[in-house]
Scaffold this motif. Structure first.
Motif, PDB file in Angstrom:
ATOM      1  N   GLN A 114      26.803  41.411  43.592  1.00 52.22           N
ATOM      2  CA  GLN A 114      27.558  41.354  42.510  1.00 52.22           C
ATOM      3  C   GLN A 114      26.928  40.751  41.507  1.00 52.22           C
ATOM      4  O   GLN A 114      27.012  40.976  40.271  1.00 52.22           O
ATOM      5  CB  GLN A 114      28.784  40.450  42.861  1.00 52.22           C
ATOM      6  CG  GLN A 114      30.050  40.989  43.738  1.00 52.22           C
ATOM      7  CD  GLN A 114      30.711  42.246  43.071  1.00 52.22           C
ATOM      8  OE1 GLN A 114      31.091  41.931  41.771  1.00 52.22           O
ATOM      9  NE2 GLN A 114      31.015  43.144  43.663  1.00 52.22           N
ATOM     10  N   ILE A 115      25.884  39.853  41.858  1.00 55.47           N
ATOM     11  CA  ILE A 115      24.836  38.869  40.997  1.00 55.47           C
ATOM     12  C   ILE A 115      24.077  39.938  40.092  1.00 55.47           C
ATOM     13  O   ILE A 115      23.731  40.041  38.769  1.00 55.47           O
ATOM     14  CB  ILE A 115      24.318  37.902  41.459  1.00 55.47           C
ATOM     15  CG1 ILE A 115      25.213  36.855  41.706  1.00 55.47           C
ATOM     16  CG2 ILE A 115      23.055  37.395  40.637  1.00 55.47           C
ATOM     17  CD1 ILE A 115      24.410  35.494  42.712  1.00 55.47           C
ATOM     18  N   GLN A 116      23.496  40.986  41.174  1.00 57.27           N
ATOM     19  CA  GLN A 116      22.639  41.917  40.369  1.00 57.27           C
ATOM     20  C   GLN A 116      23.528  42.981  39.523  1.00 57.27           C
ATOM     21  O   GLN A 116      22.743  43.260  38.217  1.00 57.27           O
ATOM     22  CB  GLN A 116      22.135  42.722  41.393  1.00 57.27           C
ATOM     23  CG  GLN A 116      21.116  41.835  42.296  1.00 57.27           C
ATOM     24  CD  GLN A 116      20.443  42.539  43.581  1.00 57.27           C
ATOM     25  OE1 GLN A 116      21.019  43.460  43.968  1.00 57.27           O
ATOM     26  NE2 GLN A 116      19.187  42.056  44.056  1.00 57.27           N
ATOM     27  N   LYS A 117      24.608  43.071  39.526  1.00 58.25           N
ATOM     28  CA  LYS A 117      25.267  44.036  38.811  1.00 58.25           C
ATOM     29  C   LYS A 117      25.502  43.507  37.303  1.00 58.25           C
ATOM     30  O   LYS A 117      25.509  44.115  36.447  1.00 58.25           O
ATOM     31  CB  LYS A 117      26.732  44.513  39.319  1.00 58.25           C
ATOM     32  CG  LYS A 117      26.746  45.358  40.470  1.00 58.25           C
ATOM     33  CD  LYS A 117      27.969  45.611  41.068  1.00 58.25           C
ATOM     34  CE  LYS A 117      28.155  46.444  42.350  1.00 58.25           C
ATOM     35  NZ  LYS A 117      29.673  46.540  42.941  1.00 58.25           N
ATOM     36  N   VAL A 118      25.750  42.286  37.141  1.00 57.18           N
ATOM     37  CA  VAL A 118      25.893  41.433  36.072  1.00 57.18           C
ATOM     38  C   VAL A 118      24.944  40.858  35.396  1.00 57.18           C
ATOM     39  O   VAL A 118      24.979  40.759  34.175  1.00 57.18           O
ATOM     40  CB  VAL A 118      27.184  40.452  36.105  1.00 57.18           C
ATOM     41  CG1 VAL A 118      28.287  40.583  36.975  1.00 57.18           C
ATOM     42  CG2 VAL A 118      26.455  39.242  37.026  1.00 57.18           C
ATOM     43  N   ILE A 166      31.194  38.272  37.072  1.00 60.83           N
ATOM     44  CA  ILE A 166      31.332  38.085  38.771  1.00 60.83           C
ATOM     45  C   ILE A 166      32.919  38.305  38.988  1.00 60.83           C
ATOM     46  O   ILE A 166      33.131  39.018  40.013  1.00 60.83           O
ATOM     47  CB  ILE A 166      30.672  36.894  39.444  1.00 60.83           C
ATOM     48  CG1 ILE A 166      29.002  37.224  38.850  1.00 60.83           C
ATOM     49  CG2 ILE A 166      30.924  36.978  40.721  1.00 60.83           C
ATOM     50  CD1 ILE A 166      28.283  36.168  39.535  1.00 60.83           C
ATOM     51  N   ARG A 167      33.659  37.246  38.141  1.00 58.84           N
ATOM     52  CA  ARG A 167      34.863  37.222  38.776  1.00 58.84           C
ATOM     53  C   ARG A 167      35.613  38.668  38.221  1.00 58.84           C
ATOM     54  O   ARG A 167      36.482  39.123  39.207  1.00 58.84           O
ATOM     55  CB  ARG A 167      35.624  36.313  37.760  1.00 58.84           C
ATOM     56  CG  ARG A 167      37.019  35.763  38.254  1.00 58.84           C
ATOM     57  CD  ARG A 167      37.462  34.604  37.217  1.00 58.84           C
ATOM     58  NE  ARG A 167      36.738  33.376  37.527  1.00 58.84           N
ATOM     59  CZ  ARG A 167      36.128  32.952  36.562  1.00 58.84           C
ATOM     60  NH1 ARG A 167      36.144  33.349  35.251  1.00 58.84           N
ATOM     61  NH2 ARG A 167      35.270  31.725  36.781  1.00 58.84           N
ATOM     62  N   THR A 168      35.479  39.282  37.121  1.00 57.14           N
ATOM     63  CA  THR A 168      35.982  40.407  36.873  1.00 57.14           C
ATOM     64  C   THR A 168      35.671  41.664  37.717  1.00 57.14           C
ATOM     65  O   THR A 168      36.484  42.343  38.155  1.00 57.14           O
ATOM     66  CB  THR A 168      35.465  41.186  35.518  1.00 57.14           C
ATOM     67  OG1 THR A 168      35.944  39.798  34.479  1.00 57.14           O
ATOM     68  CG2 THR A 168      36.281  42.233  34.843  1.00 57.14           C
ATOM     69  N   ASN A 169      34.259  41.604  37.903  1.00 52.46           N
ATOM     70  CA  ASN A 169      33.961  42.700  39.142  1.00 52.46           C
ATOM     71  C   ASN A 169      34.517  42.368  40.465  1.00 52.46           C
ATOM     72  O   ASN A 169      35.070  43.450  41.056  1.00 52.46           O
ATOM     73  CB  ASN A 169      32.336  42.734  39.323  1.00 52.46           C
ATOM     74  CG  ASN A 169      31.658  43.187  38.243  1.00 52.46           C
ATOM     75  OD1 ASN A 169      32.172  43.892  37.285  1.00 52.46           O
ATOM     76  ND2 ASN A 169      30.266  43.183  38.182  1.00 52.46           N
ATOM     77  N   HIS A 170      34.798  41.328  40.865  1.00 55.48           N
ATOM     78  CA  HIS A 170      35.256  40.795  42.176  1.00 55.48           C
ATOM     79  C   HIS A 170      36.859  41.230  42.207  1.00 55.48           C
ATOM     80  O   HIS A 170      37.534  42.046  43.105  1.00 55.48           O
ATOM     81  CB  HIS A 170      35.093  39.585  42.450  1.00 55.48           C
ATOM     82  CG  HIS A 170      35.898  39.174  43.660  1.00 55.48           C
ATOM     83  ND1 HIS A 170      35.513  39.428  45.029  1.00 55.48           N
ATOM     84  CD2 HIS A 170      37.128  38.325  43.981  1.00 55.48           C
ATOM     85  CE1 HIS A 170      36.244  38.999  45.933  1.00 55.48           C
ATOM     86  NE2 HIS A 170      37.485  38.279  45.303  1.00 55.48           N
ATOM     87  N   LEU A 171      37.520  40.872  41.154  1.00 55.32           N
ATOM     88  CA  LEU A 171      39.000  41.433  40.906  1.00 55.32           C
ATOM     89  C   LEU A 171      39.111  43.081  40.926  1.00 55.32           C
ATOM     90  O   LEU A 171      39.981  43.394  41.482  1.00 55.32           O
ATOM     91  CB  LEU A 171      39.636  40.695  39.756  1.00 55.32           C
ATOM     92  CG  LEU A 171      39.565  39.208  39.892  1.00 55.32           C
ATOM     93  CD1 LEU A 171      40.312  38.722  38.297  1.00 55.32           C
ATOM     94  CD2 LEU A 171      40.707  38.651  40.795  1.00 55.32           C
ATOM     95  N   ASP A 172      38.083  43.542  40.311  1.00 55.50           N
ATOM     96  CA  ASP A 172      38.277  45.068  40.164  1.00 55.50           C
ATOM     97  C   ASP A 172      38.168  45.630  41.616  1.00 55.50           C
ATOM     98  O   ASP A 172      38.661  46.508  42.089  1.00 55.50           O
ATOM     99  CB  ASP A 172      36.843  45.512  39.488  1.00 55.50           C
ATOM    100  CG  ASP A 172      37.336  45.518  37.826  1.00 55.50           C
ATOM    101  OD1 ASP A 172      38.598  44.890  37.500  1.00 55.50           O
ATOM    102  OD2 ASP A 172      36.387  45.645  37.151  1.00 55.50           O
ATOM    103  N   GLU A 173      37.196  45.127  42.553  1.00 54.14           N
ATOM    104  CA  GLU A 173      36.888  45.423  44.017  1.00 54.14           C
ATOM    105  C   GLU A 173      38.067  45.154  44.778  1.00 54.14           C
ATOM    106  O   GLU A 173      38.669  46.052  45.268  1.00 54.14           O
ATOM    107  CB  GLU A 173      35.673  44.830  44.467  1.00 54.14           C
ATOM    108  CG  GLU A 173      34.378  45.621  43.934  1.00 54.14           C
ATOM    109  CD  GLU A 173      33.348  44.967  44.718  1.00 54.14           C
ATOM    110  OE1 GLU A 173      33.448  44.453  45.732  1.00 54.14           O
ATOM    111  OE2 GLU A 173      32.190  45.251  44.173  1.00 54.14           O
TER     112      GLU A 173
END
Length: 177
Positions: free
Chosen positions: A118-122, A167-174
Motif C-alpha cells: 500500500q505504501i509503495q502504491k502511494v 493509503i486510507r483511500t486505497n484501503h477503503l477501495d480494496e
C-alpha cells in the motif's frame, strides 16, 4: 474379517490384531500421507493409530465401523501432529501451509507485506518513502525530519497527511471490492 474374528479383536487377541494390522496398515498410511507426513513420522503415527485400536477395540461395534474408526483416528492424529510440531516446510505437506497454531504469525506477516505494498502504491518519490520511514520506523518528529531534509515543518506534515489519505483511500477501495 469375520464376526468371530472381530469379537476376538475386542477381547484382545494378538493374532487377530496382527491380521487387522496387515489388512489396514496401507490404508492408514495412505490417510496419513494425504497430510504430507512421510517417513519415520508417518510410521510413528501409524503405530499410534494401531496402539489406540488395541486399547479401544471394545468401543468399535462392527467391521464396517473398524475401517471408519481407523481412517478417522489416522486423520485426527495427523492433524494433532501437524499442530504440535508446527511443521513449516511446505514441501513436506500439502494442506494449506497454515495451521491453527501459526495462523497469527502468517497473518501478521501478510498484514505487514500488504501495508508495504500500500505504501509503495502511494509514494510519488523517494522523498515520500524517506519521510514515511523517518516518521514511522525511526519515530522522528516532523520538526526533526524537516531539519534533516532541509524542508519546512509544514511541508513534512503536508506530505505525511497526503500519504496517509492515499493509503486510507486505497484501503477503503480494496475493502469495497
Amino acid at each position: 474379517m469375520k464376526d468371530d474374528d472381530f469379537k476376538d479383536l475386542q477381547i484382545g487377541s494378538h493374532s487377530v490384531f496382527r491380521a487387522v494390522y496387515e489388512q489396514y496398515v496401507d490404508l492408514v498410511s495412505f490417510v496419513i500421507g494425504k497430510f504430507g507426513i512421510k517417513g519415520h513420522r508417518q510410521e510413528e503415527i501409524v503405530q499410534d493409530v494401531f496402539e489406540s485400536l488395541f486399547v479401544n477395540s471394545k468401543s468399535i461395534h462392527s467391521v464396517a465401523g473398524l475401517k471408519a474408526w481407523l481412517c478417522a483416528t489416522a486423520r485426527n492424529k495427523s492433524v494433532d501432529f501437524i499442530r504440535r510440531e508446527k511443521v513449516k516446510d511446505s514441501s513436506q505437506r500439502d494442506i494449506g501451509q497454515i495451521t491453527t497454531s501459526n495462523y497469527s504469525d502468517h497473518h501478521k506477516h501478510w498484514e505487514s507485506m500488504h501495508f508495504m505494498s500500500q505504501i509503495q502504491k502511494v509514494m510519488n518519490s523517494e522523498q515520500d518513502g524517506t519521510i514515511l520511514k523517518m516518521f514511522y520506523v525511526e519515530e522522528m518528529s516532523c520538526k526533526e525530519i524537516a531539519e534533516v531534509l532541509k524542508m519546512s515543518v509544514n511541508s513534512v506534515s503536508s506530505i505525511l497527511s497526503r500519504l496517509r489519505e492515499k493509503i486510507r483511500t486505497n484501503h477503503l477501495d480494496e475493502v469495497g471490492k
